[in-house]
Structures are given as C-alpha cells and as structure tokens.
Design an enzyme around this catalytic site. Structure first.
Site: not given
Ligand SMILES: CC(C)(COP(=O)(O)OP(=O)(O)OC[C@H]1O[C@@H](n2cnc3c(N)ncnc32)[C@H](O)[C@@H]1OP(=O)(O)O)[C@@H](O)C(=O)NCCC(=O)NCCS
Length: 150
Positions: A75, A108, A120
C-alpha cells in the site's frame, strides 16, 4: 522527492496500523495480525519513507526452503502514488524472496481493484484463479495471480 526503503521493525507497528486502517477500510488487518507478521522471520516487511514519513509498506512471506512465496500486502498513501514506489517495493521483496530460494510467488487482489492488477501485470504476474467472496464483509472475489521468479 527522494524515497528511502528499509526493513519494517516492530516500532513501526503504530504507523503501519494507522495506514492500514485508512487505506484498506473493511479489509484492514488487525493489530495482532500485523504484529505477528512483523515478528515472523519467514516474512519480509519493507517501508518507504519520504522526508522521514512512512508513505508505503509491503510484505512477503517465503516458505522455508520451499519454492513458494506470497505477497501479503502492499500500500502507498494517495499523495505518493504513481512515483514507482510500489514497483520498487515489489522489486526489492521479490529479489529477497528469490535469494531465500523462492521460485514462484502468488498474491490475491480484489477483482474490483484494476489499478493494483495493472501494477502486478506490469511486473509479470498472471491471473490463475478466482476465489469467490474472498474479501469479507464486502463479498468481493479475489483474483489469484502468480509470477515465476528467477
Ligand atoms: C496499487 C498501489 C499499491 C500502487 O502503488 P503506486 O506506488 O502508485 O504504484 P507505482 O507508481 O509503482 O505504479 C507502477 C505502474 O503500475 C501501474 N499502476 C499503478 N497504479 C495504477 C492505477 N491506479 N491505475 C492504472 N495503473 C496503475 C502503472 O503501469 C504504473 O506505471 P505508471 O505510473 O508509469 O503508469 C496503490 O495505488 C495503493 O496503495 N492502492 C491502495 C491499496 C491497494 O489497493 N493495495 C493493493 C492490494 S492487492
């Protein structure tokens, strides 16, 4: 803004629980579960910090001597998203799992979380199964994803 990555320690529990409750709402882990994960030597938990504040965390469990590992959680706070922090946390955890002998990793993810699924897939995970109503009380299915490790 620069980001620093380090292992999570027991003293991070309060901060992690604050983030867990605000970021996962109905899916948030209990304090007891989070504490047990941090204390488990089969787990690796990492945090990312910006300006001394924890802005992200993640965890993986690696089966001792076995080929399997499981991403437990990841997260990032809303203000720090789309900077590559989750990608780097996953890279660091999967490298460590690999060096501990894991050859595959599973996770998951909620089927209604396309952002996490996109992350992922970018890292080479593929969907292999659906677990119906895995996330309770919401009753949302989980997509099980798998990645082979080098
Ligand atoms: C999902 C989560 C962990 C992603 O974290 P993040 O640091 O923003 O992700 P990153 O910056 O490393 O993203 C890498 C790539 O993943 C993809 N990606 C990440 N978030 C995305 C989104 N919301 N929508 C579409 N693509 C996404 C993109 O390809 C991104 O590359 P880009 O920014 O150059 O387009 C974050 O949105 C989060 O904490 N969400 C709430 C908790 C959650 O859902 N955790 C996962 C539980 S399974």
């Amino acid at each position: 803004m620069s980001v620093e990555y380090r292992r999570a320690v027991a003293d991070d529990l309060d901060v992690l629980m604050g983030l867990e409750q605000s970021l996962f709402a109905n899916d948030a882990w209990s304090r007891e579960l989070m504490a047990a994960e941090l204390a488990n030597p089969q787990c690796l938990y990492l945090v990312a910090e910006q300006s001394g504040e924890v802005v992200a965390y993640s965890g993986i469990v690696v089966a001792p001597g076995g080929p399997e590992s499981d991403v437990q959680t990841i997260a990032v706070v809303a203000e720090a998203r789309r900077q590559g922090i989750a990608r780097e946390l996953l890279r660091l955890m999967l490298d460590e799992a690999s060096s501990r002998g894991a050859r595959e990793t599973f996770l998951e993810v909620r089927v209604d979380n396309p952002g996490a699924q996109a992350l992922y897939e970018l890292l080479g995970f593929v969907g292999i199964a659906v677990r119906p109503r895995y996330y309770m009380p919401d009753g949302v299915d989980a997509l099980v994803m798998k990645k082979e490790l080098p």
